[in-house]
Motif scaffolding. Structure first.
Motif, PDB file in Angstrom:
ATOM      1  N   GLU A 144      -2.010  16.666  11.766  1.00  0.00           N
ATOM      2  CA  GLU A 144      -2.473  16.355  13.115  1.00  0.00           C
ATOM      3  C   GLU A 144      -1.379  16.571  14.144  1.00  0.00           C
ATOM      4  OE1 GLU A 144      -4.315  12.531  12.872  1.00  0.00           O
ATOM      5  OE2 GLU A 144      -5.890  13.476  11.691  1.00  0.00           O
ATOM      6  N   THR A 145      -0.144  16.562  13.681  1.00  0.00           N
ATOM      7  CA  THR A 145       0.956  16.825  14.611  1.00  0.00           C
ATOM      8  C   THR A 145       0.798  18.202  15.268  1.00  0.00           C
ATOM      9  OG1 THR A 145       2.222  15.625  12.980  1.00  0.00           O
ATOM     10  CG2 THR A 145       3.453  16.573  14.782  1.00  0.00           C
TER      11      THR A 145
ATOM     12  N   VAL B  64       4.924   7.608   8.177  1.00  0.00           N
ATOM     13  CA  VAL B  64       5.538   8.944   8.158  1.00  0.00           C
ATOM     14  C   VAL B  64       6.770   9.004   9.050  1.00  0.00           C
ATOM     15  CG1 VAL B  64       5.172  11.390   8.586  1.00  0.00           C
ATOM     16  CG2 VAL B  64       3.311  10.002   7.703  1.00  0.00           C
TER      17      VAL B  64
ATOM     18  N   PHE C 172      -3.912   6.823  -3.004  1.00  0.00           N
ATOM     19  CA  PHE C 172      -4.606   6.754  -1.714  1.00  0.00           C
ATOM     20  C   PHE C 172      -3.656   6.828  -0.523  1.00  0.00           C
ATOM     21  CE2 PHE C 172      -5.881   3.934   1.766  1.00  0.00           C
ATOM     22  CZ  PHE C 172      -6.965   4.648   2.235  1.00  0.00           C
ATOM     23  N   THR C 173      -2.604   6.004  -0.544  1.00  0.00           N
ATOM     24  CA  THR C 173      -1.709   5.956   0.616  1.00  0.00           C
ATOM     25  C   THR C 173      -1.004   7.280   0.822  1.00  0.00           C
ATOM     26  OG1 THR C 173      -1.157   3.881  -0.388  1.00  0.00           O
ATOM     27  CG2 THR C 173      -0.181   4.351   1.732  1.00  0.00           C
TER      28      THR C 173
ATOM     29  N   LEU D 208       0.838  -1.192   0.000  1.00  0.00           N
ATOM     30  CA  LEU D 208       0.000   0.000   0.000  1.00  0.00           C
ATOM     31  C   LEU D 208       0.879   1.250   0.000  1.00  0.00           C
ATOM     32  CD1 LEU D 208      -3.072   0.452   0.184  1.00  0.00           C
ATOM     33  CD2 LEU D 208      -2.810   0.776   2.619  1.00  0.00           C
TER      34      LEU D 208
ATOM     35  N   LEU E  30      -1.372  17.984  18.138  1.00  0.00           N
ATOM     36  CA  LEU E  30      -0.721  17.145  19.140  1.00  0.00           C
ATOM     37  C   LEU E  30       0.250  17.978  19.972  1.00  0.00           C
ATOM     38  CD1 LEU E  30      -1.227  14.174  19.319  1.00  0.00           C
ATOM     39  CD2 LEU E  30       1.045  13.830  18.451  1.00  0.00           C
ATOM     40  N   PHE E  31       1.017  18.826  19.286  1.00  0.00           N
ATOM     41  CA  PHE E  31       1.907  19.715  20.026  1.00  0.00           C
ATOM     42  C   PHE E  31       1.088  20.648  20.909  1.00  0.00           C
ATOM     43  CE2 PHE E  31       5.379  19.390  16.557  1.00  0.00           C
ATOM     44  CZ  PHE E  31       5.733  18.163  17.069  1.00  0.00           C
TER      45      PHE E  31
ATOM     46  N   ARG F 225       0.672  11.026  20.206  1.00  0.00           N
ATOM     47  CA  ARG F 225      -0.687  10.711  19.773  1.00  0.00           C
ATOM     48  C   ARG F 225      -1.136   9.369  20.319  1.00  0.00           C
ATOM     49  NH1 ARG F 225      -0.836  11.893  14.325  1.00  0.00           N
ATOM     50  NH2 ARG F 225       1.144  12.914  14.609  1.00  0.00           N
TER      51      ARG F 225
ATOM     52  N   ARG G   5      -0.004   5.820  10.258  1.00  0.00           N
ATOM     53  CA  ARG G   5       0.732   7.054  10.006  1.00  0.00           C
ATOM     54  C   ARG G   5       2.082   7.038  10.716  1.00  0.00           C
ATOM     55  NH1 ARG G   5       1.107  13.004  11.029  1.00  0.00           N
ATOM     56  NH2 ARG G   5       3.150  12.762  11.948  1.00  0.00           N
TER      57      ARG G   5
ATOM     58  N   VAL H 193      -3.030  13.073   7.252  1.00  0.00           N
ATOM     59  CA  VAL H 193      -2.933  13.034   8.713  1.00  0.00           C
ATOM     60  C   VAL H 193      -1.700  13.787   9.220  1.00  0.00           C
ATOM     61  CG1 VAL H 193      -4.259  10.936   9.023  1.00  0.00           C
ATOM     62  CG2 VAL H 193      -1.831  10.777   8.626  1.00  0.00           C
ATOM     63  N   LEU H 194      -0.904  14.287   8.274  1.00  0.00           N
ATOM     64  CA  LEU H 194       0.305  15.002   8.686  1.00  0.00           C
ATOM     65  C   LEU H 194       0.019  16.203   9.595  1.00  0.00           C
ATOM     66  CD1 LEU H 194       3.029  13.980   7.863  1.00  0.00           C
ATOM     67  CD2 LEU H 194       3.122  15.696   6.088  1.00  0.00           C
TER      68      LEU H 194
ATOM     69  N   LEU I  34      -3.405   9.645   2.190  1.00  0.00           N
ATOM     70  CA  LEU I  34      -3.714   9.373   3.605  1.00  0.00           C
ATOM     71  C   LEU I  34      -2.602   9.912   4.499  1.00  0.00           C
ATOM     72  CD1 LEU I  34      -5.661   7.586   5.510  1.00  0.00           C
ATOM     73  CD2 LEU I  34      -3.733   6.035   5.514  1.00  0.00           C
ATOM     74  N   VAL I  35      -1.386   9.636   4.091  1.00  0.00           N
ATOM     75  CA  VAL I  35      -0.242  10.077   4.886  1.00  0.00           C
ATOM     76  C   VAL I  35      -0.201  11.600   4.966  1.00  0.00           C
ATOM     77  CG1 VAL I  35       2.260  10.196   4.905  1.00  0.00           C
ATOM     78  CG2 VAL I  35       1.142   8.027   4.495  1.00  0.00           C
TER      79      VAL I  35
ATOM     80  N   LEU J  64      -1.705  19.969  22.251  1.00  0.00           N
ATOM     81  CA  LEU J  64      -2.176  19.176  23.389  1.00  0.00           C
ATOM     82  C   LEU J  64      -1.087  19.062  24.453  1.00  0.00           C
ATOM     83  CD1 LEU J  64      -4.480  17.257  24.426  1.00  0.00           C
ATOM     84  CD2 LEU J  64      -3.120  15.405  23.505  1.00  0.00           C
ATOM     85  N   ILE J  65       0.138  18.794  23.995  1.00  0.00           N
ATOM     86  CA  ILE J  65       1.234  18.636  24.963  1.00  0.00           C
ATOM     87  C   ILE J  65       1.467  19.950  25.711  1.00  0.00           C
ATOM     88  CG2 ILE J  65       3.705  18.227  25.178  1.00  0.00           C
ATOM     89  CD1 ILE J  65       3.385  16.249  22.855  1.00  0.00           C
TER      90      ILE J  65
END
Lengths: 655, 68
Positions: free
Chosen positions: B50-51, A630, B39-40, A325, B54-55, A566, A626, B47-48, B43-44, B57-58
C-alpha cells in the motif's frame, strides 16, 4: 510496566512417593512454568506417567469419540458437576449406548446409498418400459441402450431396419449387428452414453417401485435412530463437556512426570517462577515434604532465556494480545505494550477523526466489556478499538469539528451544496481547527509530525534495548534518531507555510539554527536545506556499527516517514466518502422532498453511514496496526520470546 | 496537464498496489491454510504494497497543488 515480569529459576527436589501430592499443589498454584527434562544425564531419566494415566487417557479418548458422534459443540448452557469416581462407569455406559446406535446409523446410511444407486440404475429402464429380459439374448441384433442429452430424431430413416424406443433422457435401439457401429456413431450426435442393463429379470418399473419403497422404509428407520441420538445428545451434552474438561486436567496431571527428571528414588522438577512469588511456591510445597531451591534469572542473553510474562497495569492489558499477535517479546527487551497503548488508538482516532463514529466505536467497546467473556481476544480487540474511538471523538470534537462526515460549521470556501450541522439547527460552540478536505497539507504535515514522534520513540526504545549489550548497535540507533530529526526539520522547514508546520517551525523549533547550507546541495536538489539538518542526516553514518551498508538506508527512513501519510490519506478519504453520501442522499431524497422519498432517504443514509463506519474501522484498524508492526517495531523489536505458561493453565488453543 | 498527470499517477500506482497485493494475498491465504499462526506476518506483508499507492497519492497531490 516496561519490562516483562522478572523470573527466578526454581528446582523442586523430593522423594518419589511425594510425586503425586507435589503435582497436585503445582497444578493448583499455576505458578511454575516447567522446563521439560531431556534425556542425557545418566542418573536421571524422564519420568513415567502416574499409574492412573492410561485409564484416564483411555476414558478421554472414548469421551472424545462420543462427543464427535453426538456432535457436541461448544459449552452447553448448564454444566454438570462430575466426580472422577463415577466418571468411568458413566462413560462406559454411554459408550455402549451410543456405539450401538452409531453403528446402526452407519449401516443404514450405507444401505440407503446402495438403494439410491440401484434406483438411479433402474430409472431410465423404467421410463423405456421394456422388460429387462428383452435387452439380452439376441444372435443377430445389437442392443444400444443409454442416456441421451437431446431427443433422438430421424434415426429410423437412416437405419430403416432398426427399432427405437424413446423415453425422456433415454433411448433403446435394436439394430442388426452389422450396423451397430454406425448406429452408435449416429446416436453420438444426440449426446448418447451407453448404460449397462441390470442383471435382474422382470419389469423395471415394478423393480424400481420395490427399491423406492425399501428406501422409504430405511429412511424412516434412519430418522428414528437420529432422533434417539439427538435425545442422547440433549441429555448428555452437559456431562460430556464437563467430563472432558475434568479428564483433560486429570490427564495433564497424570502425565506431568513425563516432563520431570526422575531417578530411582527421587524426582526433580525444573522450571521458572515469577521472582516475586517464588517464596510462595517454596512455602506451599514445603508442606508436601519436598525441597525447593530458587535463584534469580541471569541478566545477559543465554541459551536458556526465561519465559516471558508481560506485566502491565490493568488498562494496558487488552493491548498485550496485539504484541503476542506479532511476537512475544524476548525476556531482555522492553515490553512495547504501553507504547502500543499510546500510539495505536491515537493513530486510529486521527484517521477516523469524527465525533459520531468515535462515539459508536467507544460504545461498541463498552458493550464488549460488559457482554463478552473475559480473556477473549475479540473482547480485547473491541476494547482497543474503543480507546481508538475515544481519540476519534476527541479529534472529531476539538480538531476537525465533524460528526458523521458532516462538519458542525461550513468552512469558508466550501462548495455551495455541502451541508453542515448548523444548517439543521445544531449550534456547536467550537470552530474546527483543521478542515480535512481543505487543509490537506496540514493533515500531511501532522502525519509527518506523528511519524517523527513514533519512529523517534522507536529508536529511543531500540537504544535502551541495545545499550546494555551492544554499544555499537546502540550508537547506530542514536545515529538514526538524529538522522530522523534532520529529515523532520527539512520537511518542517519546507512545510512551514501550513498552519501546524508553521507553529512547529516558529515555536517548537524556534531554537533550531536556520542557516541554509552553503555547499550547493540545496541548489542541486532544488530544495533549500538548513545546514544543521544536513549535518543531522549524515549522522546515519553512525549506523556503520550495525551494518556497512546502513547509511544507504536513509532513503528507507524517508520512505518510512512518508508511509505515515496514510494517516492523512485515510482520514481525508473516509471523510470525503461520508460527505459525498451525505450530500447526495440529503439533497436528492430528504431536503424538500415528500415523506415517501424521505423514508427511503433515511434508510439509504443509515446504510451509507454504516458502510463508511465499517470500512473506516477496518482500514484505520489495519493501517494503524501496520504502522506499528512494519514501520516502528522493525526499528527496535526482537521478539521470539517464549510465553510464560504455568503448569495448570489451559493452553491458549484449548481456552 | 497537471490533473491528467495526477490521474495517471494514481492509476499506475493503484494498479501496481492491486497487483502486488493480489500476489501477496494469494500466497498469504495459502500459507495460512497450513499454518494459521502466520496471520500477523501475512497481514503485515499484505498491507506492505500500500505504500506504493501512498507515494502515488503524495505525488498526485503535489502535481495538483504544484507545491514543495
Amino acid at each position: 510496566m516496561f519490562r516483562p515480569e522478572r523470573m527466578a529459576r526454581a528446582l523442586i527436589v523430593g522423594p518419589r512417593d511425594r510425586l503425586a501430592p507435589t503435582i497436585e499443589v503445582l497444578h493448583s498454584m499455576r505458578l511454575l512454568h516447567i522446563v521439560d527434562h531431556h534425556e542425557g544425564e545418566e542418573s536421571f531419566h524422564i519420568g513415567k506417567p502416574l499409574p492412573e494415566a492410561s485409564d484416564l487417557s483411555d476414558s478421554l479418548v472414548k469421551l472424545r469419540s462420543i462427543s464427535a458422534i453426538l456432535a457436541v459443540e461448544g459449552p452447553p448452557k448448564e454444566r454438570e458437576a462430575v466426580s472422577l469416581t463415577e466418571l468411568r462407569r458413566k462413560i462406559l455406559a454411554l459408550e455402549l449406548n451410543i456405539t450401538e446406535e452409531d453403528a446402526a446409523r452407519k449401516k443404514i446410511e450405507v444401505l440407503l446409498g446402495d438403494l439410491e444407486r440401484r434406483a438411479e440404475e433402474l430409472r431410465p429402464f423404467a421410463g423405456l418400459g421394456l422388460p429387462l429380459d428383452d435387452y439380452r439374448g439376441y444372435g443377430s441384433l445389437a442392443v444400444l441402450v443409454g442416456r441421451v442429452a437431446r431427443e433422438v430424431s430421424d434415426f429410423e430413416t437412416a437405419f430403416p431396419q432398426s427399432e427405437v424406443f424413446r423415453a425422456p433422457g433415454a433411448v433403446a435401439v435394436f439394430v442388426p449387428k452389422a450396423q451397430a457401429e454406425d448406429a452408435a456413431a449416429a446416436l453420438g450426435q444426440f449426446g448418447y452414453s451407453s448404460l449397462e442393463v441390470p442383471k435382474d429379470a422382470g419389469g423395471p418399473s415394478a423393480l424400481l417401485r420395490t427399491v423406492e419403497s425399501d428406501g422409504e422404509k430405511w429412511r424412516a428407520r434412519l430418522e428414528e435412530v437420529r432422533g434417539r441420538l439427538e435425545k442422547l445428545r440433549e441429555r448428555y451434552a452437559g456431562f460430556v463437556v464437563a467430563a472432558q474438561e475434568v479428564l483433560a486436567v486429570e490427564v495433564e496431571k497424570a502425565e506431568a512426570p513425563l516432563r520431570f527428571a526422575v531417578s530411582e528414588h527421587s524426582f526433580v522438577v525444573d522450571g521458572w517462577v515469577p521472582a516475586a512469588r517464588s517464596h510462595e511456591l517454596a512455602s506451599r510445597l514445603s508442606g508436601t515434604g519436598v525441597h525447593v531451591e530458587s535463584g534469580e534469572a541471569p541478566k545477559a542473553h543465554g541459551a536458556a532465556d526465561p519465559p516471558v510474562l508481560l506485566k502491565n497495569p490493568k488498562p494496558a492489558r487488552p493491548f498485550e494480545f496485539l504484541i503476542h499477535l506479532y511476537s512475544t517479546p524476548s525476556y531482555h527487551e522492553l515490553d512495547p505494550t504501553v507504547f502500543m497503548l499510546v500510539a495505536y488508538p491515537f493513530f486510529f482516532g486521527f484517521m477516523i477523526g469524527d465525533a459520531g463514529y468515535g462515539l459508536l466505536f467507544f460504545l461498541l467497546g463498552m458493550i464488549a466489556v460488559w457482554k463478552l467473556p473475559k480473556e477473549s481476544d475479540f473482547r480485547n480487540l473491541l476494547i482497543v478499538i474503543a480507546v481508538g474511538g475515544f481519540w476519534a471523538l476527541v479529534f472529531g470534537l476539538f480538531v476537525y469539528g465533524e460528526m458523521f462526515g458532516m462538519p458542525f460549521h461550513l468552512p469558508p470556501g466550501a462548495p455551495a451544496e455541502e451541508l453542515a450541522w448548523d444548517t439543521f439547527g445544531l449550534n456547536y460552540p467550537l470552530q474546527a481547527l483543521i478542515h480535512k478536505s481543505l487543509d490537506l497539507w496540514d493533515m500531511i504535515y501532522l502525519s509527518i509530525l506523528f511519524a517523527t514522534l513514533h519512529l523517534g520513540t522507536s529508536f529511543v526504545i531500540g537504544f535502551v534495548n541495545e545499550v546494555r549489550h551492544n554499544k555499537r548497535h546502540a550508537l547506530a540507533k542514536l545515529g538514526w534518531f538524529l538522522c530522523l530529526f534532520g529529515i523532520f526539520t527539512i520537511l518542517t522547514f519546507r512545510l512551514s507555510w501550513t498552519q501546524t508546520g508553521g507553529w512547529v517551525w516558529r515555536v517548537a523549533l524556534s531554537w533550531f539554527p536556520r542557516t541554509i547550507e552553503p555547499l550547493g546541495i540545496s541548489g542541486l536538489l532544488g530544495v533549500q536545506v538548513p545546514l544543521v539538518s544536513l549535518g543531522l542526516i549524515f549522522c546515519a553514518f553512525l549506523g556503520f556499527g550495525e551494518s556497512p551498508v546502513a547509511p544507504l538506508e536513509v532513503g528507507g527512513l524517508v520512505a518510512n516517514v512518508m508511509s505515515y501519510a496514510r494517516l492523512a490519506a485515510i482520514g481525508v478519504g473516509k471523510a470525503a466518502i461520508a460527505t459525498a453520501f451525505n450530500t447526495l442522499i440529503l439533497h436528492n431524497f430528504i431536503i424538500e422532498h415528500d415523506v415517501g422519498s424521505a423514508i427511503v432517504g433515511y434508510i439509504l443514509l443509515v446504510l451509507a453511514q454504516l458502510l463508511v463506519f465499517v470500512l473506516g474501522g477496518i482500514s484505520a484498524g489495519i493501517q494503524g496496526l501496520r504502522l506499528n508492526y512494519v514501520e516502528s517495531f522493525t526499528k527496535f523489536y526482537k521478539g521470539n520470546g517464549m510465553r510464560f505458561v504455568p503448569f495448570g493453565t489451559r493452553k491458549p488453543q484449548e481456552a | 496537464m497537471a490533473a491528467i498527470a495526477a490521474a495517471l499517477t494514481m492509476i499506475g500506482t493503484g494498479f501496481a498496489t492491486a497487483w502486488a497485493e493480489k500476489v501477496v494475498g494469494g500466497a498469504t491465504v495459502g500459507a495460512m491454510a497450513e499454518k494459521p499462526e502466520l496471520f500477523t506476518k501475512g497481514l503485515v506483508l499484505m498491507v506492505l504494497p500500500e505504500t506504493i499507492i501512498l507515494f502515488g497519492l503524495i505525488i498526485a497531490i503535489q502535481l495538483v497543488a504544484k507545491v514543495l
